[in-house]
Scaffold this motif. Structure first.
Motif, PDB file in Angstrom:
ATOM      1  N   PHE A   6       0.826  -1.202   0.000  1.00 52.56           N
ATOM      2  CA  PHE A   6       0.000   0.000   0.000  1.00 52.56           C
ATOM      3  C   PHE A   6       0.861   1.253   0.000  1.00 52.56           C
ATOM      4  CE2 PHE A   6      -1.760   3.415   2.638  1.00 52.56           C
ATOM      5  CZ  PHE A   6      -2.830   3.791   1.845  1.00 52.56           C
ATOM      6  N   LEU A   7       1.939   1.236   0.775  1.00 48.17           N
ATOM      7  CA  LEU A   7       2.754   2.432   0.926  1.00 48.17           C
ATOM      8  C   LEU A   7       3.470   2.851  -0.353  1.00 48.17           C
ATOM      9  CD1 LEU A   7       4.315   1.905   4.465  1.00 48.17           C
ATOM     10  CD2 LEU A   7       2.540   3.520   3.796  1.00 48.17           C
ATOM     11  N   LEU A   8       3.911   1.899  -1.163  1.00 49.46           N
ATOM     12  CA  LEU A   8       4.644   2.255  -2.380  1.00 49.46           C
ATOM     13  C   LEU A   8       3.788   3.051  -3.368  1.00 49.46           C
ATOM     14  CD1 LEU A   8       6.852  -0.908  -2.912  1.00 49.46           C
ATOM     15  CD2 LEU A   8       7.526   1.317  -2.030  1.00 49.46           C
ATOM     16  N   PRO A   9       2.623   2.559  -3.781  1.00 53.01           N
ATOM     17  CA  PRO A   9       1.821   3.383  -4.700  1.00 53.01           C
ATOM     18  C   PRO A   9       1.291   4.662  -4.051  1.00 53.01           C
ATOM     19  CG  PRO A   9       0.740   1.270  -4.288  1.00 53.01           C
ATOM     20  CD  PRO A   9       2.052   1.241  -3.595  1.00 53.01           C
ATOM     21  N   ALA A  10       0.971   4.580  -2.748  1.00 49.08           N
ATOM     22  CA  ALA A  10       0.495   5.785  -2.061  1.00 49.08           C
ATOM     23  C   ALA A  10       1.601   6.831  -2.027  1.00 49.08           C
ATOM     24  CB  ALA A  10       0.035   5.444  -0.650  1.00 49.08           C
ATOM     25  N   GLY A  11       2.832   6.392  -1.822  1.00 45.78           N
ATOM     26  CA  GLY A  11       3.966   7.316  -1.864  1.00 45.78           C
ATOM     27  C   GLY A  11       4.142   7.919  -3.241  1.00 45.78           C
ATOM     28  N   GLY A  12       3.916   7.116  -4.270  1.00 46.85           N
ATOM     29  CA  GLY A  12       4.013   7.626  -5.639  1.00 46.85           C
ATOM     30  C   GLY A  12       2.969   8.691  -5.914  1.00 46.85           C
ATOM     31  N   VAL A  13       1.736   8.437  -5.486  1.00 44.84           N
ATOM     32  CA  VAL A  13       0.659   9.418  -5.674  1.00 44.84           C
ATOM     33  C   VAL A  13       0.973  10.689  -4.896  1.00 44.84           C
ATOM     34  CG1 VAL A  13      -1.776   9.893  -5.162  1.00 44.84           C
ATOM     35  CG2 VAL A  13      -1.113   7.707  -6.174  1.00 44.84           C
ATOM     36  N   LEU A  14       1.462  10.520  -3.684  1.00 48.13           N
ATOM     37  CA  LEU A  14       1.807  11.674  -2.859  1.00 48.13           C
ATOM     38  C   LEU A  14       2.937  12.473  -3.489  1.00 48.13           C
ATOM     39  CD1 LEU A  14       0.747  12.804  -0.213  1.00 48.13           C
ATOM     40  CD2 LEU A  14       2.555  11.585   0.969  1.00 48.13           C
ATOM     41  N   LEU A  16       3.713  12.631  -6.758  1.00 42.56           N
ATOM     42  CA  LEU A  16       3.190  13.337  -7.934  1.00 42.56           C
ATOM     43  C   LEU A  16       2.349  14.545  -7.527  1.00 42.56           C
ATOM     44  CD1 LEU A  16       2.212  10.330 -10.228  1.00 42.56           C
ATOM     45  CD2 LEU A  16       4.136  11.917 -10.502  1.00 42.56           C
ATOM     46  N   THR A  17       1.569  14.373  -6.473  1.00 41.02           N
ATOM     47  CA  THR A  17       0.765  15.488  -5.971  1.00 41.02           C
ATOM     48  C   THR A  17       1.664  16.606  -5.464  1.00 41.02           C
ATOM     49  OG1 THR A  17      -0.968  13.940  -5.327  1.00 41.02           O
ATOM     50  CG2 THR A  17      -1.074  16.133  -4.365  1.00 41.02           C
ATOM     51  N   GLY A  18       2.730  16.221  -4.765  1.00 37.37           N
ATOM     52  CA  GLY A  18       3.676  17.220  -4.262  1.00 37.37           C
ATOM     53  C   GLY A  18       4.358  17.975  -5.380  1.00 37.37           C
ATOM     54  N   VAL A  19       4.735  17.272  -6.454  1.00 38.80           N
ATOM     55  CA  VAL A  19       5.367  17.931  -7.602  1.00 38.80           C
ATOM     56  C   VAL A  19       4.364  18.864  -8.277  1.00 38.80           C
ATOM     57  CG1 VAL A  19       6.306  17.523  -9.919  1.00 38.80           C
ATOM     58  CG2 VAL A  19       7.091  16.147  -7.992  1.00 38.80           C
ATOM     59  N   TYR A  20       3.147  18.381  -8.470  1.00 44.42           N
ATOM     60  CA  TYR A  20       2.110  19.178  -9.132  1.00 44.42           C
ATOM     61  C   TYR A  20       1.799  20.444  -8.343  1.00 44.42           C
ATOM     62  CZ  TYR A  20      -2.370  20.462 -11.199  1.00 44.42           C
ATOM     63  OH  TYR A  20      -3.399  21.145 -11.791  1.00 44.42           O
ATOM     64  N   LEU A  21       1.693  20.306  -7.008  1.00 47.73           N
ATOM     65  CA  LEU A  21       1.365  21.449  -6.160  1.00 47.73           C
ATOM     66  C   LEU A  21       2.591  22.267  -5.764  1.00 47.73           C
ATOM     67  CD1 LEU A  21      -1.274  19.850  -3.757  1.00 47.73           C
ATOM     68  CD2 LEU A  21      -1.695  21.321  -5.743  1.00 47.73           C
ATOM     69  N   GLY A  22       3.770  21.736  -6.046  1.00 49.63           N
ATOM     70  CA  GLY A  22       5.002  22.423  -5.654  1.00 49.63           C
ATOM     71  C   GLY A  22       5.226  22.388  -4.154  1.00 49.63           C
ATOM     72  N   SER A  23       4.794  21.312  -3.508  1.00 49.33           N
ATOM     73  CA  SER A  23       4.892  21.195  -2.056  1.00 49.33           C
ATOM     74  C   SER A  23       6.049  20.270  -1.670  1.00 49.33           C
ATOM     75  CB  SER A  23       3.580  20.644  -1.489  1.00 49.33           C
ATOM     76  OG  SER A  23       3.725  20.342  -0.119  1.00 49.33           O
ATOM     77  N   THR A  25       6.878  19.568   1.296  1.00 47.78           N
ATOM     78  CA  THR A  25       6.432  18.752   2.424  1.00 47.78           C
ATOM     79  C   THR A  25       5.843  17.434   1.929  1.00 47.78           C
ATOM     80  OG1 THR A  25       5.947  20.748   3.680  1.00 47.78           O
ATOM     81  CG2 THR A  25       4.948  18.709   4.459  1.00 47.78           C
ATOM     82  N   LEU A  26       4.993  17.492   0.898  1.00 50.34           N
ATOM     83  CA  LEU A  26       4.405  16.272   0.357  1.00 50.34           C
ATOM     84  C   LEU A  26       5.470  15.379  -0.285  1.00 50.34           C
ATOM     85  CD1 LEU A  26       1.050  17.522  -1.243  1.00 50.34           C
ATOM     86  CD2 LEU A  26       1.380  16.270   0.889  1.00 50.34           C
ATOM     87  N   ILE A  27       6.421  15.998  -0.957  1.00 51.70           N
ATOM     88  CA  ILE A  27       7.494  15.222  -1.581  1.00 51.70           C
ATOM     89  C   ILE A  27       8.326  14.521  -0.514  1.00 51.70           C
ATOM     90  CG2 ILE A  27       9.607  15.376  -2.956  1.00 51.70           C
ATOM     91  CD1 ILE A  27       8.213  17.662  -4.528  1.00 51.70           C
ATOM     92  N   ASN A  28       8.671  15.235   0.559  1.00 49.80           N
ATOM     93  CA  ASN A  28       9.435  14.618   1.654  1.00 49.80           C
ATOM     94  C   ASN A  28       8.640  13.491   2.315  1.00 49.80           C
ATOM     95  OD1 ASN A  28      11.643  16.277   1.252  1.00 49.80           O
ATOM     96  ND2 ASN A  28      10.930  17.822   2.721  1.00 49.80           N
ATOM     97  N   LEU A  29       7.353  13.698   2.497  1.00 53.48           N
ATOM     98  CA  LEU A  29       6.502  12.666   3.089  1.00 53.48           C
ATOM     99  C   LEU A  29       6.429  11.440   2.179  1.00 53.48           C
ATOM    100  CD1 LEU A  29       4.716  11.940   5.470  1.00 53.48           C
ATOM    101  CD2 LEU A  29       2.814  13.038   4.311  1.00 53.48           C
ATOM    102  N   SER A  30       6.405  11.676   0.862  1.00 57.56           N
ATOM    103  CA  SER A  30       6.359  10.544  -0.067  1.00 57.56           C
ATOM    104  C   SER A  30       7.632   9.705   0.027  1.00 57.56           C
ATOM    105  CB  SER A  30       6.140  11.031  -1.500  1.00 57.56           C
ATOM    106  OG  SER A  30       7.309  11.618  -2.028  1.00 57.56           O
ATOM    107  N   TRP A  31       8.773  10.348   0.229  1.00 54.25           N
ATOM    108  CA  TRP A  31      10.025   9.595   0.391  1.00 54.25           C
ATOM    109  C   TRP A  31       9.971   8.712   1.627  1.00 54.25           C
ATOM    110  CZ3 TRP A  31      13.566   8.435  -2.938  1.00 54.25           C
ATOM    111  CH2 TRP A  31      13.753   9.224  -4.049  1.00 54.25           C
ATOM    112  N   ILE A  32       9.417   9.244   2.686  1.00 51.81           N
ATOM    113  CA  ILE A  32       9.271   8.462   3.919  1.00 51.81           C
ATOM    114  C   ILE A  32       8.385   7.247   3.648  1.00 51.81           C
ATOM    115  CG2 ILE A  32       8.307   8.473   6.253  1.00 51.81           C
ATOM    116  CD1 ILE A  32       9.179  11.457   6.389  1.00 51.81           C
TER     117      ILE A  32
END
Length: 151
Positions: A6-14, A16-23, A25-32
């Motif tokens: 679950f975490l791998l695809p959820a991290g991917g979505v997070l 992409l969302t972080g890149v799209y929004l320029g966030s 925080t979301l990108i760092n959370l996705s790495w975690i």
């Protein structure tokens, strides 16, 4: 399946969302999430499978979790084409009083020897409240093989 799947695809979505929004925080959370997902998958890969003898001993001592684990191992053995191993483990779970194992043992015996041979296991499960097994018997105890009219 586990949390890692679950975490791998959820991290991917997070991500992409972080890149799209320029966030960031979301990108760092996705790495975690990605790292945690990979670590969980690796840990799952190297986890030792449960020992059927240890589960049987714990089940005999009254450990309900061990009984469920024994039944799970039995169903896994059955799906892998090892009915003798499945039957042995289901019988141990039945000795511990597991109603679902009574039903599953009945199904296993029915596949091999037919309904007549499986009837005692189904009757035992029905007597202990297994809803599906109860449909196999009419009022008064007569076998109802099609399960359509229990009365």
């Amino acid at each position: 399946m586990g949390l890692g799947f679950f975490l791998l695809p959820a991290g991917g979505v997070l991500s992409l969302t972080g890149v799209y929004l320029g966030s960031s925080t979301l990108i760092n959370l996705s790495w975690i999430m990605w790292v945690a997902g990979v670590l969980l998958l690796v840990a799952q890969r190297y986890r030792r499978p449960p020992d059927p003898q240890a589960l049987a001993a714990a089940a005999a001592a009254g450990d309900a979790r061990a009984v469920r684990g024994l039944r799970t191992l039995a169903l896994d053995a059955r799906s892998q084409g090892r009915p003798a191993a499945a039957e042995r483990m289901l019988r141990q779970a039945v000795k511990a009083g597991d109603v679902e194992s009574m039903w599953e043992l009945g199904r296993l015996v029915q596949e091999r020897e037919g309904l007549t041979a499986a009837e005692p296991w189904f009757r035992m499960a029905a007597g202990r409240g297994h809803v599906v097994a109860r449909r196999l018997f009419r009022e008064g105890g007569e076998l109802n093989p099609d399960g359509t009219s229990p009365l």
